[in-house]
Motif scaffolding. Structure first.
Motif, PDB file in Angstrom:
ATOM      1  N   THR A 279     -38.044  -6.391  -5.208  1.00 57.78           N
ATOM      2  CA  THR A 279     -38.842  -7.612  -5.159  1.00 57.78           C
ATOM      3  C   THR A 279     -39.209  -8.083  -6.556  1.00 57.78           C
ATOM      4  N   LEU A 280     -39.563  -7.140  -7.423  1.00 59.70           N
ATOM      5  CA  LEU A 280     -39.921  -7.501  -8.787  1.00 59.70           C
ATOM      6  C   LEU A 280     -38.738  -8.034  -9.576  1.00 59.70           C
ATOM      7  N   SER A 281     -37.535  -7.713  -9.136  1.00 55.20           N
ATOM      8  CA  SER A 281     -36.345  -8.098  -9.907  1.00 55.20           C
ATOM      9  C   SER A 281     -35.683  -9.368  -9.398  1.00 55.20           C
ATOM     10  N   MET A 282     -36.363 -10.110  -8.555  1.00 54.52           N
ATOM     11  CA  MET A 282     -35.732 -11.284  -7.959  1.00 54.52           C
ATOM     12  C   MET A 282     -35.795 -12.522  -8.845  1.00 54.52           C
ATOM     13  N   SER A 283     -36.477 -12.457  -9.979  1.00 54.87           N
ATOM     14  CA  SER A 283     -36.538 -13.610 -10.875  1.00 54.87           C
ATOM     15  C   SER A 283     -36.536 -13.120 -12.315  1.00 54.87           C
ATOM     16  N   ALA A 284     -36.078 -13.989 -13.199  1.00 54.01           N
ATOM     17  CA  ALA A 284     -36.040 -13.662 -14.618  1.00 54.01           C
ATOM     18  C   ALA A 284     -36.161 -14.933 -15.435  1.00 54.01           C
ATOM     19  N   THR A 327     -43.465 -14.560 -14.046  1.00 51.03           N
ATOM     20  CA  THR A 327     -42.408 -13.590 -13.788  1.00 51.03           C
ATOM     21  C   THR A 327     -42.697 -12.298 -14.543  1.00 51.03           C
ATOM     22  N   ARG A 328     -41.917 -11.276 -14.252  1.00 55.17           N
ATOM     23  CA  ARG A 328     -42.114  -9.986 -14.907  1.00 55.17           C
ATOM     24  C   ARG A 328     -40.830  -9.478 -15.559  1.00 55.17           C
ATOM     25  N   ASN A 329     -39.829 -10.354 -15.639  1.00 53.03           N
ATOM     26  CA  ASN A 329     -38.564  -9.983 -16.256  1.00 53.03           C
ATOM     27  C   ASN A 329     -38.156 -11.056 -17.246  1.00 53.03           C
ATOM     28  N   PRO A 360     -44.997  -3.192 -14.140  1.00 51.67           N
ATOM     29  CA  PRO A 360     -44.368  -3.236 -15.465  1.00 51.67           C
ATOM     30  C   PRO A 360     -43.692  -4.579 -15.721  1.00 51.67           C
ATOM     31  N   VAL A 361     -43.739  -5.009 -16.969  1.00 51.01           N
ATOM     32  CA  VAL A 361     -43.001  -6.187 -17.420  1.00 51.01           C
ATOM     33  C   VAL A 361     -41.761  -5.705 -18.169  1.00 51.01           C
ATOM     34  N   VAL A 362     -40.617  -6.259 -17.832  1.00 50.00           N
ATOM     35  CA  VAL A 362     -39.355  -5.852 -18.457  1.00 50.00           C
ATOM     36  C   VAL A 362     -38.910  -6.922 -19.449  1.00 50.00           C
ATOM     37  N   ILE A 363     -38.614  -6.493 -20.676  1.00 51.85           N
ATOM     38  CA  ILE A 363     -38.005  -7.379 -21.670  1.00 51.85           C
ATOM     39  C   ILE A 363     -36.662  -6.783 -22.073  1.00 51.85           C
ATOM     40  N   VAL A 364     -35.602  -7.502 -21.804  1.00 55.18           N
ATOM     41  CA  VAL A 364     -34.277  -7.111 -22.278  1.00 55.18           C
ATOM     42  C   VAL A 364     -33.991  -7.963 -23.510  1.00 55.18           C
ATOM     43  N   TRP A 365     -34.012  -7.344 -24.658  1.00 57.86           N
ATOM     44  CA  TRP A 365     -33.847  -8.057 -25.924  1.00 57.86           C
ATOM     45  C   TRP A 365     -32.362  -8.041 -26.295  1.00 57.86           C
ATOM     46  N   VAL A 366     -31.699  -9.172 -26.141  1.00 61.46           N
ATOM     47  CA  VAL A 366     -30.266  -9.283 -26.423  1.00 61.46           C
ATOM     48  C   VAL A 366     -30.082  -9.871 -27.810  1.00 61.46           C
ATOM     49  N   GLN A 367     -29.430  -9.109 -28.675  1.00 65.22           N
ATOM     50  CA  GLN A 367     -29.162  -9.560 -30.043  1.00 65.22           C
ATOM     51  C   GLN A 367     -27.685  -9.940 -30.153  1.00 65.22           C
ATOM     52  N   LEU A 368     -27.442 -11.181 -30.500  1.00 70.38           N
ATOM     53  CA  LEU A 368     -26.074 -11.697 -30.615  1.00 70.38           C
ATOM     54  C   LEU A 368     -25.590 -11.502 -32.044  1.00 70.38           C
ATOM     55  N   ASN A 369     -24.600 -10.641 -32.214  1.00 68.17           N
ATOM     56  CA  ASN A 369     -24.068 -10.316 -33.537  1.00 68.17           C
ATOM     57  C   ASN A 369     -22.912 -11.250 -33.855  1.00 68.17           C
ATOM     58  N   ILE A 429     -33.149  -4.308 -15.289  1.00 68.06           N
ATOM     59  CA  ILE A 429     -34.252  -4.998 -14.614  1.00 68.06           C
ATOM     60  C   ILE A 429     -34.540  -4.361 -13.269  1.00 68.06           C
ATOM     61  N   ARG A 430     -33.512  -3.998 -12.544  1.00 62.86           N
ATOM     62  CA  ARG A 430     -33.729  -3.442 -11.208  1.00 62.86           C
ATOM     63  C   ARG A 430     -34.184  -1.985 -11.261  1.00 62.86           C
ATOM     64  N   ASP A 431     -33.650  -1.221 -12.167  1.00 63.80           N
ATOM     65  CA  ASP A 431     -34.009   0.196 -12.201  1.00 63.80           C
ATOM     66  C   ASP A 431     -35.374   0.412 -12.851  1.00 63.80           C
ATOM     67  N   ARG A 432     -35.726  -0.422 -13.829  1.00 60.81           N
ATOM     68  CA  ARG A 432     -37.031  -0.341 -14.497  1.00 60.81           C
ATOM     69  C   ARG A 432     -37.307   1.101 -14.935  1.00 60.81           C
TER      70      ARG A 432
END
Length: 443
Positions: A279-284, A327-329, A360-369, A429-432
């Motif tokens: 449920t927590l992973s349904m939005s980002a 949201t939390r993602n 918990p709030v999830v932040i996936v920090w994507v760095q574009l090289n 995001i889903r596994d947290r």
């Protein structure tokens, strides 16, 4: 880092036909007033809740009672309380616990900021505990527990209860005097002889399983408990039956959804955790840098994340506060070499608004090289700084993951990289999984 295994597990989980159904709005932070919903009658009378939580949880086989077992670092009973507290038309939640668990329950109330809860001591049986909860409303000097018109009785270990059902139960109780949720029987009920042989079976279609929640006019159920016998207190199991037997009130029965299931066994904790995570992973929310490459990657990710509700917003906009609160993602896109200021500002916002207290709030920090520099030549202090940052923000219930993606102008390679980025992002995001925070993965 085991992410491919996580992706596979999540795909299997999503395709499983026997997993519990999605609880819908049960984890929503802000509930709309029922009067604003088309077709829903307003609740213009006082409503309260009694949660008996004095059980020992013997069938769970764990040292702690099941209502105090933790899911995502939060006790199960706290999820149930929030299902009621989030509804503005519910005034008070009386939680009935064993005397030895009184301080533990008070700590939970304080830690998770439950503002509508009053904790009282229970009795030696379920019915004695419910009666203790009802008696809390008799103390006219206690402003925390004013006498309600309708009282809802619910199990502390049934966290997935939805507002629509609660509203139906409440309104039916006000009109009829009593109401209760039911579900179809999934197994045939049989009677046995004293020798252990089959005597007869019941026609399953004619019977229903009695579930919680149940609602009552307060005066009806309180009077029923005042009149019931010691045998009822000791061995009784059905509140609706007490209202009928001692007050002549026949309950209105309302079919409830499959999400009314009760956490009873140890395996149910894993199922409950899976529902909450899903449920927590349904939005980002995808936060993109100003660079054209970052913007383009954000649009591609949004398209690929078709199982989630996603929004793309630019960095460093004051108007983004609304997105940070709903949201939390978060998927934060930036160019390699850019500092962590954007992430730090997000974390500061979460701290100021207490957004990460309950979940918990999830932040996936994507760095574009964008460089052709080999990933092996990246400076070790960059990874060290990222791990330090992740270890700091996790103290505030923020899970920070890092992914570096190498930009290439070869279409086939870029598509494969973005596809793998999508899979890993969904898995995180889903596994947290708090154990994976501080890892800087490379695609």
């Amino acid at each position: 880092f085991g992410l491919l295994r996580i992706v596979k597990m999540q795909q299997e989980r999503c395709s499983s036909s026997d997993r519990p159904l999605d609880p819908g709005c049960v984890l929503a932070c802000d509930a709309e007033r029922s009067a604003d919903r088309p077709g829903c009658a307003p609740v213009d009378f006082p409503v309260a809740v009694v949660l008996p939580a004095g059980g020992s949880g013997e069938r769970m086989g764990l040292p702690a009672p099941k209502q105090f077992c933790t899911i995502l670092n939060r006790p199960l009973i706290s999820y149930t309380i929030q299902a009621f507290e989030r509804l503005p038309w519910i005034g008070t939640v009386v939680v009935v616990v064993a005397k030895e668990n009184h301080d533990l329950m008070l700590n939970i109330v304080q830690k998770f900021n439950h503002t509508k809860v009053n904790v009282v001591h229970g009795g030696t049986t379920r019915h004695r505990s419910i009666f203790s909860g009802l008696q809390a409303f008799c103390n006219t000097s206690n402003s925390l527990t004013p006498k309600p018109k309708v009282v809802i009785i619910h199990d502390a270990v049934r966290p997935f209860v939805e507002e629509d059902l609660l509203l139906k139960i409440t309104l039916a109780a006000k009109e009829q005097g009593a109401s209760g949720a039911i579900r179809p029987l999934v197994s045939t009920v049989i009677a046995t002889t004293s020798e252990g042989y089959l005597d007869h079976s019941l026609e399953r279609a004619k019977y229903r399983a009695s579930e919680m929640p149940q609602g009552f006019l307060y005066d009806v159920i309180f009077q029923a408990y005042q009149r019931c016998s010691e045998l009822d207190f000791e061995f009784g199991s059905e509140c609706l039956h007490l209202a009928l037997q001692y007050c002549g009130v026949n309950a209105k029965l309302i079919e409830g959804p499959p999400t009314l299931w009760k956490v009873t066994y140890k395996r149910d904790l894993a199922a409950a955790e899976a529902i909450i995570k899903e449920t927590l992973s349904m939005s980002a929310c995808i936060i993109a840098g100003a660079e054209a490459e970052a913007t383009e990657l954000a649009k591609t990710l949004q398209k690929n994340l078709n199982m989630m509700e996603t929004d793309v917003i630019p960095c460093a906009k004051e108007s983004n506060a609304g997105y940070l609160s709903k949201t939390r993602n978060f998927i934060h896109l930036s160019m390699t070499g850019s500092n962590s200021l954007g992430v730090l500002e997000m974390v500061k916002h979460f701290e100021d608004t207490d957004h990460a207290r309950l979940y918990p709030v999830v932040i996936v920090w994507v760095q574009l090289n964008m460089t052709k520099q080999s990933v092996d030549s990246q400076k070790t202090d960059e990874l060290t700084a990222f791990r330090i940052l992740a270890s700091e923000v996790i103290q505030g219930n923020v899970l920070l993951y890092g992914i570096q993606i190498e930009h290439t102008k070869v279409p086939e390679q870029w598509e494969r990289s973005v596809e793998r980025l999508t899979q890993i992002t969904v898995a995180l995001i889903r596994d947290r999984n708090a154990a994976l925070t501080g890892q800087l993965l490379r695609v």
